[in-house]
Design a protein around this motif. Structure first.
Motif, PDB file in Angstrom:
ATOM      1  N   ALA A  32       0.800  -1.231   0.000  1.00 59.45           N
ATOM      2  CA  ALA A  32       0.000   0.000   0.000  1.00 59.45           C
ATOM      3  C   ALA A  32       0.828   1.274   0.000  1.00 59.45           C
ATOM      4  O   ALA A  32       0.649   2.135   0.861  1.00 59.45           O
ATOM      5  CB  ALA A  32      -0.961  -0.009   1.183  1.00 59.45           C
ATOM      6  N   PRO A  33       1.710   1.462  -0.974  1.00 61.91           N
ATOM      7  CA  PRO A  33       2.498   2.697  -0.984  1.00 61.91           C
ATOM      8  C   PRO A  33       1.708   3.921  -1.442  1.00 61.91           C
ATOM      9  O   PRO A  33       2.100   5.051  -1.151  1.00 61.91           O
ATOM     10  CB  PRO A  33       3.613   2.384  -1.988  1.00 61.91           C
ATOM     11  N   GLY A  34       0.572   3.705  -2.145  1.00 62.11           N
ATOM     12  CA  GLY A  34      -0.062   4.800  -2.862  1.00 62.11           C
ATOM     13  C   GLY A  34      -0.987   5.695  -2.071  1.00 62.11           C
ATOM     14  O   GLY A  34      -1.045   6.896  -2.325  1.00 62.11           O
ATOM     15  N   GLY A  35      -1.735   5.158  -1.111  1.00 59.29           N
ATOM     16  CA  GLY A  35      -2.668   6.012  -0.398  1.00 59.29           C
ATOM     17  C   GLY A  35      -3.642   5.235   0.461  1.00 59.29           C
ATOM     18  O   GLY A  35      -3.664   4.000   0.453  1.00 59.29           O
ATOM     19  N   ARG A  52      -1.337  -0.149   8.678  1.00 59.25           N
ATOM     20  CA  ARG A  52      -1.801   1.170   9.101  1.00 59.25           C
ATOM     21  C   ARG A  52      -1.063   2.342   8.455  1.00 59.25           C
ATOM     22  O   ARG A  52      -1.319   3.491   8.804  1.00 59.25           O
ATOM     23  CB  ARG A  52      -1.668   1.306  10.628  1.00 59.25           C
ATOM     24  N   HIS A  53      -0.162   2.065   7.524  1.00 63.67           N
ATOM     25  CA  HIS A  53       0.682   3.150   7.005  1.00 63.67           C
ATOM     26  C   HIS A  53       0.490   3.373   5.506  1.00 63.67           C
ATOM     27  O   HIS A  53       1.428   3.766   4.807  1.00 63.67           O
ATOM     28  CB  HIS A  53       2.151   2.850   7.295  1.00 63.67           C
ATOM     29  N   GLU A  54      -0.711   3.164   5.015  1.00 62.35           N
ATOM     30  CA  GLU A  54      -0.970   3.309   3.586  1.00 62.35           C
ATOM     31  C   GLU A  54      -0.627   4.723   3.106  1.00 62.35           C
ATOM     32  O   GLU A  54      -0.944   5.706   3.771  1.00 62.35           O
ATOM     33  CB  GLU A  54      -2.439   3.030   3.289  1.00 62.35           C
ATOM     34  N   GLY A  55       0.025   4.785   1.947  1.00 59.32           N
ATOM     35  CA  GLY A  55       0.405   6.079   1.393  1.00 59.32           C
ATOM     36  C   GLY A  55       1.762   6.576   1.858  1.00 59.32           C
ATOM     37  O   GLY A  55       2.062   7.765   1.778  1.00 59.32           O
ATOM     38  N   TRP A  56       2.631   5.664   2.278  1.00 58.69           N
ATOM     39  CA  TRP A  56       3.921   6.040   2.855  1.00 58.69           C
ATOM     40  C   TRP A  56       4.928   6.567   1.839  1.00 58.69           C
ATOM     41  O   TRP A  56       5.951   7.156   2.218  1.00 58.69           O
ATOM     42  CB  TRP A  56       4.521   4.854   3.624  1.00 58.69           C
ATOM     43  N   VAL A  57       4.638   6.420   0.538  1.00 61.64           N
ATOM     44  CA  VAL A  57       5.557   6.922  -0.486  1.00 61.64           C
ATOM     45  C   VAL A  57       5.321   8.402  -0.787  1.00 61.64           C
ATOM     46  O   VAL A  57       6.264   9.159  -1.043  1.00 61.64           O
ATOM     47  CB  VAL A  57       5.419   6.084  -1.778  1.00 61.64           C
ATOM     48  N   ALA A  58       4.072   8.834  -0.754  1.00 61.51           N
ATOM     49  CA  ALA A  58       3.693  10.164  -1.235  1.00 61.51           C
ATOM     50  C   ALA A  58       4.531  11.309  -0.656  1.00 61.51           C
ATOM     51  O   ALA A  58       4.954  12.207  -1.407  1.00 61.51           O
ATOM     52  CB  ALA A  58       2.205  10.407  -0.988  1.00 61.51           C
ATOM     53  N   PRO A  59       4.816  11.343   0.655  1.00 66.88           N
ATOM     54  CA  PRO A  59       5.584  12.466   1.186  1.00 66.88           C
ATOM     55  C   PRO A  59       7.011  12.565   0.653  1.00 66.88           C
ATOM     56  O   PRO A  59       7.660  13.605   0.830  1.00 66.88           O
ATOM     57  CB  PRO A  59       5.590  12.204   2.703  1.00 66.88           C
ATOM     58  N   ALA A 109      12.740  14.888  -8.762  1.00 67.63           N
ATOM     59  CA  ALA A 109      13.680  13.829  -9.131  1.00 67.63           C
ATOM     60  C   ALA A 109      12.987  12.480  -9.245  1.00 67.63           C
ATOM     61  O   ALA A 109      13.236  11.717 -10.197  1.00 67.63           O
ATOM     62  CB  ALA A 109      14.817  13.754  -8.113  1.00 67.63           C
ATOM     63  N   LEU A 110      12.100  12.185  -8.297  1.00 64.81           N
ATOM     64  CA  LEU A 110      11.419  10.887  -8.327  1.00 64.81           C
ATOM     65  C   LEU A 110      10.380  10.835  -9.439  1.00 64.81           C
ATOM     66  O   LEU A 110      10.188   9.787 -10.062  1.00 64.81           O
ATOM     67  CB  LEU A 110      10.785  10.594  -6.966  1.00 64.81           C
ATOM     68  N   PHE A 111       9.708  11.945  -9.710  1.00 62.95           N
ATOM     69  CA  PHE A 111       8.816  11.987 -10.871  1.00 62.95           C
ATOM     70  C   PHE A 111       9.604  11.706 -12.148  1.00 62.95           C
ATOM     71  O   PHE A 111       9.128  11.026 -13.061  1.00 62.95           O
ATOM     72  CB  PHE A 111       8.117  13.334 -10.967  1.00 62.95           C
ATOM     73  N   GLY A 112      10.828  12.207 -12.218  1.00 60.38           N
ATOM     74  CA  GLY A 112      11.673  11.938 -13.383  1.00 60.38           C
ATOM     75  C   GLY A 112      12.024  10.473 -13.527  1.00 60.38           C
ATOM     76  O   GLY A 112      12.052   9.931 -14.636  1.00 60.38           O
ATOM     77  N   VAL A 140      15.590   9.328  -1.035  1.00 64.17           N
ATOM     78  CA  VAL A 140      15.121   8.089  -1.663  1.00 64.17           C
ATOM     79  C   VAL A 140      16.253   7.513  -2.511  1.00 64.17           C
ATOM     80  O   VAL A 140      16.876   8.236  -3.302  1.00 64.17           O
ATOM     81  CB  VAL A 140      13.889   8.356  -2.540  1.00 64.17           C
ATOM     82  N   ILE A 141      16.510   6.239  -2.348  1.00 63.85           N
ATOM     83  CA  ILE A 141      17.532   5.552  -3.148  1.00 63.85           C
ATOM     84  C   ILE A 141      16.844   4.772  -4.259  1.00 63.85           C
ATOM     85  O   ILE A 141      15.986   3.925  -3.994  1.00 63.85           O
ATOM     86  CB  ILE A 141      18.363   4.593  -2.286  1.00 63.85           C
ATOM     87  N   VAL A 142      17.195   5.075  -5.490  1.00 63.75           N
ATOM     88  CA  VAL A 142      16.692   4.334  -6.648  1.00 63.75           C
ATOM     89  C   VAL A 142      17.841   3.475  -7.153  1.00 63.75           C
ATOM     90  O   VAL A 142      18.903   3.992  -7.500  1.00 63.75           O
ATOM     91  CB  VAL A 142      16.197   5.282  -7.754  1.00 63.75           C
ATOM     92  N   ALA A 143      17.638   2.169  -7.169  1.00 64.90           N
ATOM     93  CA  ALA A 143      18.711   1.248  -7.552  1.00 64.90           C
ATOM     94  C   ALA A 143      18.167   0.176  -8.481  1.00 64.90           C
ATOM     95  O   ALA A 143      17.176  -0.482  -8.153  1.00 64.90           O
ATOM     96  CB  ALA A 143      19.333   0.604  -6.315  1.00 64.90           C
TER      97      ALA A 143
END
Length: 226
Positions: A18-21, A31-38, A43-46, A184-187
């Motif tokens: 549930a990263p989205g919301g 209990r932590h749905e949406g944890w990616v949004a903040p 850079a991450l949109f790219g 955020v680390i993108v690998a």
């Protein structure tokens, strides 16, 4: 030959649920749905734009398919909506008659066999989004060619994890990486053969070390005989 690519948002403790919301996937009391949004920034949109700029088809488990099918066909002001409408969605499900989203295809009863066949065909990469249960099956059958991990600097404690106990051992090589201003680390990792091992131990172990090993061996013997 087509590659199977797992593009996954993951916490530091390997949770991908549930990263989205809110209400995306509260199963198991998560209990932590949406944890990616903040942690999203330019850079991450790219990174996500680059992921979708090459041709791809989607490879989805049933729960993620339902989440996407209830959202993306109704989003017209984001180019991802029409893009996901257009591509083929290969879906692992026990209820193929309910796949109503356009361009959806059932993988059949034997998912690993279907994917081995698809990998041999010409065509775009098969891109996994979400689909934690499907990923476990693919890891067990050694069917993921590339991981793109977006590692969010949070610890979630519980939830559905990327790597379970059934993953087949494999060596990987880092092929691309980025750290965003929000940490955020993108690998990106691709397959690199078998796991290699080495030895930092002493050439001539001490008697204490030999006794420690004998103790471990006895514990393992008792475990197996229990």
């Amino acid at each position: 030959m087509r590659r199977i690519v797992a593009a996954v948002f993951v916490s530091l403790d390997s949770v991908m649920q549930a990263p989205g919301g809110p209400q995306e996937d509260p199963t198991g009391g998560f209990r932590h749905e949406g944890w990616v949004a903040p942690h999203f920034d330019e850079a991450l949109f790219g990174v996500m734009g680059k992921l979708f700029e090459k041709p791809f088809d989607l490879l989805l488990g049933r729960r993620t398919y339902d989440i996407f099918a209830a959202h993306w066909p109704y989003v017209k002001d984001d180019p991802i909506g029409p893009m996901f409408d257009r591509v083929t969605k290969y879906v692992a499900t026990h209820d193929p008659e309910s796949l109503t989203w356009q361009n959806s295809e059932w993988l059949g009863k034997d998912v690993p066999a279907a994917l081995r066949k698809l990998r041999q065909d010409d065509g775009p990469d098969l891109l996994i989004q979400g689909s934690s249960e499907l990923i476990q099956e693919l890891l067990e059958h050694d069917l993921i060619d590339r991981f793109q991990l977006v590692v969010i600097p949070v610890i979630l404690g519980n939830g559905k994890k990327l790597f379970g106990t059934g993953a087949m051992p494999a060596a990987l090589k880092l092929t691309d990486s980025l750290v965003t201003p929000k940490g955020v680390i993108v690998a990106a990792y691709e397959r690199a053969g078998e796991v290699e091992t080495g030895n930092f131990g002493a050439e001539h172990p001490s008697e204490a070390e030999l006794e420690r090993r004998r103790g471990l061996a006895e514990m393992e013997r008792r475990r197996k005989s229990a």
